[in-house]
Scaffold this motif. Structure first.
Motif, mmCIF file in Angstrom:
data_model
loop_
_atom_site.group_PDB
_atom_site.id
_atom_site.type_symbol
_atom_site.label_atom_id
_atom_site.label_comp_id
_atom_site.label_asym_id
_atom_site.label_seq_id
_atom_site.Cartn_x
_atom_site.Cartn_y
_atom_site.Cartn_z
ATOM 1 N N ASN A 51 0.609 -1.252 0.062
ATOM 2 C CA ASN A 51 0.263 -0.217 -0.051
ATOM 3 C C ASN A 51 0.725 1.067 0.099
ATOM 4 O O ASN A 51 0.782 2.483 -0.340
ATOM 5 C CB ASN A 51 -1.202 0.257 1.147
ATOM 6 C CG ASN A 51 -2.305 -1.297 0.861
ATOM 7 O OD1 ASN A 51 -2.783 -1.668 -0.305
ATOM 8 N ND2 ASN A 51 -2.836 -1.402 1.820
ATOM 9 N N VAL A 54 1.873 1.902 -3.670
ATOM 10 C CA VAL A 54 0.913 3.004 -4.687
ATOM 11 C C VAL A 54 -0.108 4.168 -3.972
ATOM 12 O O VAL A 54 0.453 4.946 -5.191
ATOM 13 C CB VAL A 54 -0.459 1.889 -4.273
ATOM 14 C CG1 VAL A 54 -1.672 2.795 -4.568
ATOM 15 C CG2 VAL A 54 -0.357 0.382 -4.491
ATOM 16 N N LEU A 55 0.743 4.270 -2.271
ATOM 17 C CA LEU A 55 0.857 5.911 -2.211
ATOM 18 C C LEU A 55 1.881 6.719 -3.039
ATOM 19 O O LEU A 55 1.614 7.598 -3.401
ATOM 20 C CB LEU A 55 0.703 5.655 -0.306
ATOM 21 C CG LEU A 55 -0.884 5.621 -0.232
ATOM 22 C CD1 LEU A 55 -0.581 5.480 1.363
ATOM 23 C CD2 LEU A 55 -2.316 5.784 -0.662
ATOM 24 N N TYR A 56 3.000 5.918 -2.642
ATOM 25 C CA TYR A 56 3.806 6.484 -3.514
ATOM 26 C C TYR A 56 3.661 6.605 -4.900
ATOM 27 O O TYR A 56 3.629 7.568 -5.351
ATOM 28 C CB TYR A 56 5.401 6.317 -3.619
ATOM 29 C CG TYR A 56 5.887 6.280 -1.635
ATOM 30 C CD1 TYR A 56 6.784 7.851 -1.700
ATOM 31 C CD2 TYR A 56 5.888 5.334 -0.425
ATOM 32 C CE1 TYR A 56 6.481 7.996 -0.458
ATOM 33 C CE2 TYR A 56 6.324 5.815 0.931
ATOM 34 C CZ TYR A 56 7.057 7.176 1.117
ATOM 35 O OH TYR A 56 7.084 7.973 2.259
ATOM 36 N N GLU A 57 3.254 5.758 -5.397
ATOM 37 C CA GLU A 57 3.231 5.735 -6.794
ATOM 38 C C GLU A 57 2.512 6.794 -7.823
ATOM 39 O O GLU A 57 2.279 7.571 -8.115
ATOM 40 C CB GLU A 57 2.303 4.686 -7.669
ATOM 41 C CG GLU A 57 2.330 4.465 -9.048
ATOM 42 C CD GLU A 57 4.096 4.342 -9.924
ATOM 43 O OE1 GLU A 57 3.586 4.714 -11.289
ATOM 44 O OE2 GLU A 57 5.143 4.489 -9.701
ATOM 45 N N GLU A 58 0.832 7.140 -6.654
ATOM 46 C CA GLU A 58 0.262 8.087 -7.161
ATOM 47 C C GLU A 58 0.327 9.357 -6.320
ATOM 48 O O GLU A 58 -0.245 10.317 -6.813
ATOM 49 C CB GLU A 58 -0.941 7.256 -6.376
ATOM 50 C CG GLU A 58 -2.138 6.478 -7.212
ATOM 51 C CD GLU A 58 -2.533 5.194 -6.566
ATOM 52 O OE1 GLU A 58 -3.083 5.565 -5.686
ATOM 53 O OE2 GLU A 58 -3.490 4.243 -6.720
ATOM 54 N N VAL A 60 -0.584 9.840 -3.229
ATOM 55 C CA VAL A 60 -0.997 10.177 -2.310
ATOM 56 C C VAL A 60 -0.751 10.220 -0.959
ATOM 57 O O VAL A 60 -0.369 9.002 -0.345
ATOM 58 C CB VAL A 60 -2.667 9.320 -2.402
ATOM 59 C CG1 VAL A 60 -3.944 9.640 -1.690
ATOM 60 C CG2 VAL A 60 -3.329 9.143 -3.851
ATOM 61 N N LYS A 64 4.911 12.387 -4.829
ATOM 62 C CA LYS A 64 5.282 11.502 -5.540
ATOM 63 C C LYS A 64 6.715 10.682 -5.197
ATOM 64 O O LYS A 64 7.839 11.697 -6.214
ATOM 65 C CB LYS A 64 4.993 11.883 -7.374
ATOM 66 C CG LYS A 64 4.287 10.124 -7.763
ATOM 67 C CD LYS A 64 3.400 11.047 -9.134
ATOM 68 C CE LYS A 64 2.805 10.323 -9.802
ATOM 69 N NZ LYS A 64 2.095 10.568 -11.214
ATOM 70 N N ALA A 69 8.253 3.881 -4.736
ATOM 71 C CA ALA A 69 7.239 2.926 -4.931
ATOM 72 C C ALA A 69 8.033 1.727 -4.806
ATOM 73 O O ALA A 69 7.586 0.511 -4.869
ATOM 74 C CB ALA A 69 6.141 3.785 -5.938
#
Length: 98
Positions: A51, A54-58, A60, A64, A69
């Motif tokens: 997760n 995912v947060l680093y990729e997006e 959020v 970014k 990620a």
């Protein structure tokens, strides 16, 4: 709370999910979610690593950062997280590394 106080990585992960999605009466708070995902990841929780990836990729709740990620997905994959392994494999395939 007892499980969090005892340092249970699953409890930190569950608390992070509660803050991320606003579950179980917790108000949505991405900053707190990231904090608890990080603690769960430090304790070896593969879903927390996934997760965080995912947060680093997006971008959020965190800046970014593709490198972070990948780092988290690699950690999750090393623990057997299937989706993390898939993402990393797809990235390698897209880069022509097959």
């Amino acid at each position: 709370q007892k499980r969090v106080d005892a340092g249970d990585p699953i409890a930190f992960y569950a608390l992070a999910d509660a803050y991320r999605y606003g579950l179980h009466g917790a108000a949505k708070n991405i900053a707190k979610a990231v904090k608890y995902y990080k603690r769960a990841a430090e304790l070896g929780e593969k879903d927390a690593h996934y997760n965080l990836g995912v947060l680093y990729e997006e971008g959020v709740g965190v800046k970014k950062d593709a490198a972070k990620a990948i780092q988290h997905w690699e950690a999750a994959a090393m623990c057997g997280h299937v989706s993390a392994r898939y993402i990393l494999g797809a990235m390698e395939g897209k880069a022509g590394n097959y």
